[in-house]
Design a protein around this motif. Sequence first.
Motif, PDB file in Angstrom:
ATOM      1  N   GLU A 175     -27.393 -24.048   1.932  1.00 38.52           N
ATOM      2  CA  GLU A 175     -28.845 -24.457   1.749  1.00 38.52           C
ATOM      3  C   GLU A 175     -29.058 -24.663   0.298  1.00 38.52           C
ATOM      4  O   GLU A 175     -30.120 -25.353   0.115  1.00 38.52           O
ATOM      5  CB  GLU A 175     -29.693 -23.544   2.618  1.00 38.52           C
ATOM      6  N   GLY A 176     -28.628 -24.001  -0.575  1.00 38.44           N
ATOM      7  CA  GLY A 176     -28.924 -23.993  -2.061  1.00 38.44           C
ATOM      8  C   GLY A 176     -29.681 -22.813  -2.194  1.00 38.44           C
ATOM      9  O   GLY A 176     -30.211 -22.054  -1.334  1.00 38.44           O
ATOM     10  N   GLY A 177     -29.909 -22.409  -3.575  1.00 41.94           N
ATOM     11  CA  GLY A 177     -30.629 -21.371  -3.706  1.00 41.94           C
ATOM     12  C   GLY A 177     -29.693 -19.877  -3.627  1.00 41.94           C
ATOM     13  O   GLY A 177     -28.460 -20.101  -4.009  1.00 41.94           O
ATOM     14  N   LEU A 178     -30.258 -19.043  -3.004  1.00 40.91           N
ATOM     15  CA  LEU A 178     -29.432 -17.864  -2.649  1.00 40.91           C
ATOM     16  C   LEU A 178     -28.343 -18.159  -1.869  1.00 40.91           C
ATOM     17  O   LEU A 178     -27.298 -17.507  -1.754  1.00 40.91           O
ATOM     18  CB  LEU A 178     -30.381 -16.767  -2.142  1.00 40.91           C
ATOM     19  N   VAL A 179     -28.519 -19.156  -0.770  1.00 40.65           N
ATOM     20  CA  VAL A 179     -27.533 -19.286   0.095  1.00 40.65           C
ATOM     21  C   VAL A 179     -26.671 -20.667  -0.256  1.00 40.65           C
ATOM     22  O   VAL A 179     -27.082 -21.673  -0.237  1.00 40.65           O
ATOM     23  CB  VAL A 179     -28.220 -19.758   1.649  1.00 40.65           C
ATOM     24  N   GLU A 192     -33.815 -25.711  -1.211  1.00 37.89           N
ATOM     25  CA  GLU A 192     -34.785 -26.756  -0.674  1.00 37.89           C
ATOM     26  C   GLU A 192     -36.274 -26.456  -1.158  1.00 37.89           C
ATOM     27  O   GLU A 192     -36.883 -27.628  -1.515  1.00 37.89           O
ATOM     28  CB  GLU A 192     -34.432 -26.846   0.768  1.00 37.89           C
ATOM     29  N   ALA A 193     -36.639 -25.228  -1.132  1.00 36.08           N
ATOM     30  CA  ALA A 193     -38.091 -25.116  -1.641  1.00 36.08           C
ATOM     31  C   ALA A 193     -38.405 -25.451  -2.953  1.00 36.08           C
ATOM     32  O   ALA A 193     -39.402 -26.167  -3.254  1.00 36.08           O
ATOM     33  CB  ALA A 193     -38.282 -23.682  -1.231  1.00 36.08           C
ATOM     34  N   THR A 194     -37.457 -25.347  -4.008  1.00 33.04           N
ATOM     35  CA  THR A 194     -37.504 -25.735  -5.285  1.00 33.04           C
ATOM     36  C   THR A 194     -37.651 -26.949  -5.464  1.00 33.04           C
ATOM     37  O   THR A 194     -38.265 -27.724  -6.226  1.00 33.04           O
ATOM     38  CB  THR A 194     -36.476 -25.039  -6.236  1.00 33.04           C
ATOM     39  N   ILE A 195     -36.595 -27.923  -4.699  1.00 27.56           N
ATOM     40  CA  ILE A 195     -36.569 -29.249  -4.679  1.00 27.56           C
ATOM     41  C   ILE A 195     -37.787 -30.026  -4.306  1.00 27.56           C
ATOM     42  O   ILE A 195     -38.418 -30.868  -4.764  1.00 27.56           O
ATOM     43  CB  ILE A 195     -35.261 -29.678  -4.071  1.00 27.56           C
ATOM     44  N   ILE A 200     -39.986 -34.705  -7.027  1.00 26.54           N
ATOM     45  CA  ILE A 200     -39.212 -35.700  -7.503  1.00 26.54           C
ATOM     46  C   ILE A 200     -38.209 -36.459  -6.682  1.00 26.54           C
ATOM     47  O   ILE A 200     -38.020 -37.723  -6.609  1.00 26.54           O
ATOM     48  CB  ILE A 200     -38.771 -35.302  -8.918  1.00 26.54           C
ATOM     49  N   HIS A 201     -37.584 -35.474  -5.988  1.00 27.52           N
ATOM     50  CA  HIS A 201     -36.369 -36.021  -5.048  1.00 27.52           C
ATOM     51  C   HIS A 201     -36.982 -36.276  -3.588  1.00 27.52           C
ATOM     52  O   HIS A 201     -37.816 -35.732  -3.043  1.00 27.52           O
ATOM     53  CB  HIS A 201     -35.323 -34.820  -5.050  1.00 27.52           C
ATOM     54  N   ARG A 202     -36.666 -37.298  -3.419  1.00 29.07           N
ATOM     55  CA  ARG A 202     -36.986 -37.877  -1.912  1.00 29.07           C
ATOM     56  C   ARG A 202     -35.976 -38.526  -1.262  1.00 29.07           C
ATOM     57  O   ARG A 202     -34.911 -38.849  -2.003  1.00 29.07           O
ATOM     58  CB  ARG A 202     -38.117 -38.993  -1.931  1.00 29.07           C
ATOM     59  N   TRP A 203     -35.888 -38.212   0.152  1.00 30.38           N
ATOM     60  CA  TRP A 203     -34.623 -38.936   0.781  1.00 30.38           C
ATOM     61  C   TRP A 203     -35.376 -40.132   1.615  1.00 30.38           C
ATOM     62  O   TRP A 203     -36.508 -40.310   2.304  1.00 30.38           O
ATOM     63  CB  TRP A 203     -34.182 -38.038   1.649  1.00 30.38           C
ATOM     64  N   ARG A 204     -34.760 -41.419   1.557  1.00 28.88           N
ATOM     65  CA  ARG A 204     -35.035 -42.586   2.462  1.00 28.88           C
ATOM     66  C   ARG A 204     -33.696 -42.945   3.020  1.00 28.88           C
ATOM     67  O   ARG A 204     -32.850 -42.839   2.859  1.00 28.88           O
ATOM     68  CB  ARG A 204     -35.607 -43.445   1.634  1.00 28.88           C
TER      69      ARG A 204
END
Length: 214
Positions: A175-179, A192-195, A200-204
Amino acid sequence: MNQFDKTFPLVKDKIRKRAMLPGGGKPRHYISSGRLLTSSAFTLLMCCLLVIFSGCASLLSGVTSGASQPTPVIKLKPTPTSSPTTPAPLTNSELAQRIVQGMSLDQKLGQMVIVEFYGATLNSDLIHMIQGKRVSGVLIENKNGNAQTRDQLVALNKAMQAQAHMPLFITTDFEGGLVNELRRITGERSSEATIGATGIHRWRILPGAMLRQT
C-alpha cells in the motif's frame, strides 16, 4: 441319283473301293433312304452334318448375343465421411468446475489457504506446503526475508511455480507508507493518504481499461 451322289460324285467310287473286304467279300453297308451306303460313306456323311450343325449353332449364338442389351452398371458414390469436429474450448467456469470435481476434500481446503514462509529461496517446508498441502498461494513479506533483490525474487517465484500442481497466487502488502513489503527492491513509497492529500496525482481510465497516473 440321291443327294449324296449329286454332292460327292467322285467320293462314292473311292468309298466303294476302300470298303471291299479282303477275299472278295461284300462291303459293309447301311441302309439310308432306300439305298445302300458303305460305312465310310456313312461316317463322312455324319461329319458333314456335324459341320453344318456347328455352323448353325454359331450363327444362332451370334444373333442372340447381338440382340441382347448390355446390363447397366450402377456405380455407387462413396458416402463422404464427416471429419471429426473439434470440441469447443471450455469456459473459465467449466474449467474450474472440472478441476474442483477431481479434487479430494483436503485438496479443496488447501486451495483456500495462502501461507507465509521464511527465507529467500525454495526450501523443504515451502515444497511441503505447495506439493503436500496444495496451498493456493504464498505471501511475500519483507519481515520474513522473502524479498532481497529483484533477481532473487523473480527466481524464487519461478521455483515455487515449478513445484505447484496449479499456478500459485503470489501476493504481498504494497500500500505504501508504513506498509511496503518490497521496500528493499522499490525503495520507500508515499502512502495513499499522502498522495491523496497533495491533489496532484489522479487516476483516469483510458481505452482498453488501462489505468494511467497523472
